[in-house]
Enzyme design. Structure first.
Site: not given
Ligand code: APR
Length: 245
Positions: A119, A127, A130, A148, A150, A188, A214
């Protein structure tokens, strides 16, 4: 947790091509809130008003005010044990690379060298008119949005909703997940495409999916082979120890 950690350690030690996919959760222990957990960024700012490229173009100053609200957290953040653990696994030639959805550069600051920033990143800006690039530290943020010469509004070099993933990042990430035999998914929610497709592709190629989070994510019930329901710092530090590193 010890049994799960040992199973994950054995899988990684016997892997031929392990790759990590990380999200905002890996940086939570560095003081950067994630997006979708309670109290996360999107509970404070509507992602469609602040995270979308059309919203930025309608009101760049408003989006920059949100960015600056986050900026002090990003500027004061440091890598946590989770970032260092992944860097260690790369140094030991077990981890071939990290695909991160994060823009905080904490993997690189922890020593990871093979990092795909899916990402984009926040180290520079460009900018929106441009395309001229500016190092983040050269931006004059007294007036928002920064402009910018421009006249165009300057925007961060990360990917807003509604924008394409940088081609090279997408291609490299695909090469890695198509080849990996173990995918370590850390922090994630796996809710945002196309990043959320990467574990599906890896699984389709026969990869073993280890997930550290978690909370269960969209992957856990269907794709994850080994789920460790712990914070990344503790789990990855225990994993590196269990691998005798
Ligand atoms: N260790 C591991 N995981 C954790 C911890 C921790 N200490 N704390 C929170 N989490 C987990 C949460 O349970 C959740 O499932 O991290 C995850 C974060 O999820 P999101 O907040 O959705 O973040 P992400 O998955 O990175 O989002 C993806 O969405 O908004 C866009 O561009 C943004 O890159 C981002 C993308």
């Amino acid at each position: 947790m010890d049994r799960l950690i040992q199973q994950a350690a054995d899988r990684l030690l016997s892997s031929a091509w392990a790759v990590a996919l990380t999200g905002a959760g890996i940086s939570v222990e560095s003081g950067i809130p994630d997006f979708r957990s309670p109290g996360g960024l999107w509970s404070k700012y509507d992602p469609m008003e602040y995270g979308d490229i059309q919203s930025f173009r309608r009101n760049p100053g408003k989006v920059w005010r949100m960015l600056l609200d986050m900026d002090h957290l990003l500027q004061s953040a440091a890598p946590n044990p989770a970032h260092y653990a992944l860097a260690r696994l790369e140094q030991e030639k077990i981890l071939k690379g990290v695909v991160t959805q994060n823009v905080d550069s904490l993997h690189q600051r922890a020593g990871s060298r093979k990092v795909v920033e899916f990402h984009g990143h926040g180290r520079s800006a460009r900018c929106d008119g441009c395309g001229r690039h500016f190092p983040r530290e050269h931006l004059d943020l007294k007036e928002l949005p920064p402009r910018c010469p421009c006249g165009g509004p300057i925007r961060p070099n990360f990917v807003f909703f509604g924008e394409a993933i940088p081609v090279e990042a997408q291609n490299e990430a695909l090469r890695w997940v198509e080849r990996c035999d173990v995918l370590l998914v850390v922090g994630t929610s796996a809710t945002v495409a196309p990043a959320s497709h990467l574990p599906i592709i890896a699984k389709g190629r026969g990869a073993f999916i280890i997930e550290i989070n978690p909370q269960e994510s969209d992957l856990t019930p269907t794709l994850t082979d080994l789920y460790i329901g712990e914070p990344a710092g503790r789990a990855l530090s225990a994993l590196v120890s269990a691998m005798g590193l």
